[in-house]
Design a protein around this motif. Structure first.
Motif, PDB file in Angstrom:
ATOM      1  N   PRO A 125       1.141 -16.974  26.265  1.00  0.00           N
ATOM      2  CA  PRO A 125       2.206 -16.267  26.976  1.00  0.00           C
ATOM      3  C   PRO A 125       3.305 -15.771  26.048  1.00  0.00           C
ATOM      4  O   PRO A 125       4.469 -15.750  26.419  1.00  0.00           O
ATOM      5  N   ASP A 126       2.969 -15.365  24.822  1.00  0.00           N
ATOM      6  CA  ASP A 126       3.984 -14.915  23.882  1.00  0.00           C
ATOM      7  C   ASP A 126       4.576 -13.580  24.332  1.00  0.00           C
ATOM      8  O   ASP A 126       3.957 -12.795  25.062  1.00  0.00           O
ATOM      9  N   LEU A 127       5.773 -13.309  23.835  1.00  0.00           N
ATOM     10  CA  LEU A 127       6.450 -12.043  24.100  1.00  0.00           C
ATOM     11  C   LEU A 127       6.195 -11.084  22.949  1.00  0.00           C
ATOM     12  O   LEU A 127       6.124 -11.487  21.782  1.00  0.00           O
ATOM     13  N   PHE A 128       6.078  -9.806  23.280  1.00  0.00           N
ATOM     14  CA  PHE A 128       5.807  -8.775  22.300  1.00  0.00           C
ATOM     15  C   PHE A 128       6.947  -7.751  22.338  1.00  0.00           C
ATOM     16  O   PHE A 128       7.373  -7.331  23.420  1.00  0.00           O
ATOM     17  N   VAL A 158       9.888  -7.742  30.184  1.00  0.00           N
ATOM     18  CA  VAL A 158      10.714  -8.947  30.293  1.00  0.00           C
ATOM     19  C   VAL A 158      12.109  -8.618  29.812  1.00  0.00           C
ATOM     20  O   VAL A 158      12.287  -8.058  28.719  1.00  0.00           O
ATOM     21  N   SER A 159      13.088  -8.963  30.635  1.00  0.00           N
ATOM     22  CA  SER A 159      14.480  -8.778  30.223  1.00  0.00           C
ATOM     23  C   SER A 159      14.858  -9.877  29.261  1.00  0.00           C
ATOM     24  O   SER A 159      14.635 -11.070  29.532  1.00  0.00           O
ATOM     25  N   ALA A 209      22.544  -6.559  34.710  1.00  0.00           N
ATOM     26  CA  ALA A 209      22.674  -8.006  34.873  1.00  0.00           C
ATOM     27  C   ALA A 209      21.842  -8.506  36.034  1.00  0.00           C
ATOM     28  O   ALA A 209      21.410  -9.648  36.052  1.00  0.00           O
ATOM     29  N   LEU A 210      21.637  -7.628  37.028  1.00  0.00           N
ATOM     30  CA  LEU A 210      20.818  -8.019  38.175  1.00  0.00           C
ATOM     31  C   LEU A 210      19.355  -7.671  37.963  1.00  0.00           C
ATOM     32  O   LEU A 210      18.574  -7.679  38.908  1.00  0.00           O
ATOM     33  N   ASN A 211      18.971  -7.297  36.722  1.00  0.00           N
ATOM     34  CA  ASN A 211      17.585  -6.968  36.388  1.00  0.00           C
ATOM     35  C   ASN A 211      17.093  -5.745  37.158  1.00  0.00           C
ATOM     36  O   ASN A 211      15.942  -5.621  37.514  1.00  0.00           O
ATOM     37  N   ILE A 212      18.050  -4.802  37.471  1.00  0.00           N
ATOM     38  CA  ILE A 212      17.715  -3.529  38.121  1.00  0.00           C
ATOM     39  C   ILE A 212      18.134  -2.430  37.173  1.00  0.00           C
ATOM     40  O   ILE A 212      19.290  -2.379  36.734  1.00  0.00           O
TER      41      ILE A 212
END
Length: 793
Positions: free
Chosen positions: A58-61, A102-103, A15-18
């Motif tokens: 800037p699309d996500l893959f 990217v999360s 949740a903290l992106n760690i």
């Protein structure tokens, strides 16, 4: 809530992106190296999201896994296109920060405040409903986590439907004892098991993945195919079936029913028709820059999706001056000598606008459309102090002191500004010309916005104002033209009153200062104001330019001859030596010929200025037919047309005066009774006369002194005096470019073909006309001679 199988609510590392050590590392580390051993191996995991900085969008893959050729495959979430990256490139870009993981942001993540204790009496109905909804989501996620952990510890269990339902029935009592009442379905439990892995499941994973469905899995493949066809059809070029969204939806419904009926006949189950709102959402989801450009145009797509570039910026006053023109949203009247209304017309205004301070440096109102003449008037006005404003308003906190020699002017790409005449004009007086980008109004956004502000503050509020578009005026049944009462001079004075008392003293949002204060403070920091040395010489350069030939008879410009014996003799004596010998006539008694540059002044046809490149000065030659100050070039053209119409020629000077008086008497009648198009032209004649009369009166009252303040002046020598060439303007590029050149080439070819055909027809007609009758033709000359010999005997 029950504890045990369900985890408590606490912040997790994810949740903290760690990420934990079991995931791919956030910091760089040395793992297994490749054959070269010069980069760390940082492998992606299937399902992870990445953003590539080198991509155009800037699309996500989404990572789809490793291919057999050793390259990683990523799917664009928006377009579905695949991107393949080899392992070495991926690892290097990952370490260097060009590829970013990217999360995934959950669409239905539980808000932490929904789990805190709150007073029910202080919650509204909507807040209480949302709170209960979040609690229900949390409870179901905890229940799913309980069943998933039991499923992982059950030996021999598979995803067979019967075995899963047996598993749920067997453990229902155990779940109730733990406090979990809700029982998930087979599909819900299978989707929950796909989150995480055996022995490593968390509540956050289930909360993020809960209630998020893939639309493609809701509908059959043929429905998805029809959906894609509908979206592609609507965002294609406009046609019969995609002009509106309703048309595209109707086409989808038609195809859906035909496909559904055919499948029902083949034994498949009937499918429910997709709702109208869902179909519209599908169409809207296909909107992007590429699809918008395909349906409309690239320009409209750029205006809608592309970020606007910044407008030009200046560091000090008079560094950049924007000059633009527009038609005033105001009908004004043109009065005759007896005060009668001759014409009601919308004038043009040319504005000079300082970029640094937002100050207005010049404003030229005229009935004449934008031309080199109006631009010359504008440059002449912005270089001079506004004495008429000082007499009317005084200093007024420096609001009447905005003028000076600009360093560069910013112009649009209209034909009157890109002409070689205007470029030669600006080059002579030392002004750099920069052109704004084509079809990009934001490049000159400051002056474009000011036009709207001035229309709203002034022109739309006075009698004759045009606040509405033509269609809105028809609906409201208004006719501003009938309400017109103001003259051009009154509108000009009202505009300057608005500029001096409001615009120059109101704080500008862009600079944070009033334009007058910004202009004055900027000049104080600069130290001096750029001022031209000789205003009379500046006036001589401000006009249209023509390449002409100087002979012993002077010069001929647009059908008028300009000559003074002494001045022409002096010019030929100084310039003839520089002329090419091949351009001279071979006759010993013929006149010499010198190509020179002539400057015409649109408001006065009585003289032209010839550039003497040997002494770098302007030499004035008078018109041999009229005196200076009597007629403008446009007025002279109208007089010639009037003379040609009467089929009469000027014989003496007295006759010319009589014809002129006759033309002046007919001018008012032509404006009053002629067509609107002709009245516009004749209005420019009266306007030019008024301008000449006012300029003459101003010159009579001039003192030649300029009142200066504490700000000094920078001497500005006119650059034309420093040049060593003949200043003749180059040939202008063809208007219309290659298309115009190709069109003229085709026209010439067609004309030649038509001329040849006509010549052939004339030749055939002549042969027919001069051919002898059949009975007179000599068919056998020998027999005819024998017959003549017999007759003589």
């Amino acid at each position: 809530m029950a504890q045990g199988a369900g985890e408590g609510i606490r912040p997790s590392l994810q949740a903290l992106n760690i990420h934990r050590s079991g995931d791919q590392p956030v910091s760089f580390y040395k793992g297994k190296a490749n054959a070269t051993g010069d980069f760390p191996v940082v492998k992606p995991r299937k399902g992870e999201l990445y953003r590539f900085e080198d991509a155009q969008d800037p699309d996500l893959f989404t990572c789809r896994g490793l291919r057999r050729d050793g390259r990683w495959e990523f799917e664009n979430q928006r377009t579905g296109r695949m991107r393949r990256v080899d392992e070495e490139t991926f690892c290097k870009d990952r370490v260097n920060g060009r590829t970013v993981r990217v999360s995934a942001t959950p669409k239905h993540q539980i808000h932490p405040l929904a789990l805190a204790e709150a007073d029910p009496d202080k919650l509204t109905g909507a807040e209480l409903k949302a709170r209960k909804k979040q609690e229900k989501k949390l409870e179901r996620s905890r229940t799913l986590l309980f069943y998933c952990k039991l499923f992982d510890t059950t030996p021999g269990i598979t995803l067979d439907k019967k075995k899963v339902y047996a598993f749920l029935r067997k453990n229902r009592a155990k779940a109730r004892e733990a406090g979990f009442v809700w029982v998930p379905s087979y599909s819900t439990l299978v989707r929950a098991l796909e989150k995480g892995e055996k022995g490593n499941r968390s509540l956050l994973q289930l909360v993020q993945g809960k209630y998020v469905h893939d639309p493609k899995k809701r509908y059959l493949p043929w429905v998805i195919r029809l959906r894609d066809e509908m979206v592609s059809s609507y965002w294609a070029k406009k046609g019969v079936n995609n002009h509106r969204k309703t048309d595209a939806v109707a086409e989808f419904v038609r195809k859906f029913k035909l496909e559904s009926e055919a499948r029902v006949l083949s034994g498949e189950a009937a499918q429910k028709l997709v709702s109208y709102s869902t179909l519209v959402k599908w169409i809207n989801s296909g909107e992007c820059r590429e699809s918008y450009a395909l349906r409309y145009s690239q320009r409209e797509a750029d205006r809608r999706f592309r970020g606007h570039g910044e407008s030009i910026k200046a560091s000090y006053p008079l560094q950049y001056v924007m000059i633009d023109d527009t038609r005033v949203d105001e009908w004004v009247v043109l009065l005759g000598e007896d005060g009668e209304v001759l014409l009601v017309e919308r004038p043009w205004v040319t504005i000079a606008f300082d970029v640094y301070s937002d100050a207005v440096l010049a404003a030229v109102f005229t009935f004449e459309p934008p031309s080199v003449a109006t631009m010359a008037k504008c440059i002449r006005e912005l270089n001079r102090p506004k004495d008429f404003l000082v007499q009317r308003f005084g200093d007024l906190k420096a609001a009447t002191d905005c003028w000076g020699m600009p360093e560069s002017v910013i112009l649009d790409n209209s034909w009157d500004k890109v002409s070689t005449s205007f470029q030669v004009l600006c080059e002579a007086v030392g002004i750099n010309v920069e052109y704004a980008a084509i079809k990009t109004p934001e490049h000159k956004s400051p002056v474009e916005r000011k036009f709207d502000v001035w229309n709203e503050r002034l022109f739309h509020r006075v009698p004759g104002g045009v606040p509405d578009r033509p269609d809105a005026a028809r609906v409201r049944k208004t006719d501003p033209k009938k309400d017109a009462k103001l003259t051009l001079g009154f509108v000009r004075d009202a505009f300057w009153g608005l500029v001096v008392t409001q615009h120059h003293l109101d704080i500008c949002d862009r600079t944070g200062l009033a334009p007058a204060v910004a202009f004055r403070s900027g000049l104080e920091k600069l130290g001096d104001r750029p001022v031209v040395d000789d205003f009379s010489q500046l006036d001589r350069f401000l006009g249209a330019t023509e390449n002409v030939i100087l002979t012993a008879e002077g010069v001929s410009v647009r059908g008028e001859r300009f000559h003074d014996s002494a001045a022409t003799t002096a010019l030929l004596d100084r310039l003839l030596k520089y002329s090419a010998k091949r351009d001279q006539r071979t006759d010993l008694l013929s006149s010499g010929r010198v190509p020179v540059l002539a400057t015409l002044h649109p408001a006065d046809c009585g003289y032209v200025d010839i550039w003497d490149f040997s002494k770098n000065e302007q030499v004035r030659l008078p018109n041999i037919d009229i005196k200076p100050g009597e007629s403008s070039w446009f007025e002279r053209d109208q007089e010639k047309k009037h003379r040609k119409k009467r089929q009469d020629e000027y014989e003496t000077w007295d006759d010319a005066l009589v014809r002129r008086a006759e033309y002046n008497r007919s001018l008012d009648d032509a404006i009053r009774n002629g067509t609107f198009r002709d009245a516009r032209k004749y209005a420019r004649v009266l306007e030019a006369r008024e301008a000449r009369e006012s300029s003459t009166s101003d010159k009579e009252g001039e003192t030649g002194l300029i009142e200066c303040d504490s700000i000094g002046s920078i001497p500005m020598t006119i650059p034309a005096f420093e040049r060593t060439d003949d200043r003749r303007k180059p040939k202008a590029p063809r208007r219309g470019g290659n298309k115009a050149a190709a069109k003229s080439k085709r026209t010439r070819a067609n004309n030649r073909k038509a001329a040849q055909q006509k010549a052939q027809e004339l030749t055939a007609a002549e042969e027919i006309e001069y051919s002898l009758p059949e009975e007179l033709l000599i068919k056998d000359p020998a027999s005819m001679l024998e017959q003549l010999a017999r007759e003589r005997r």
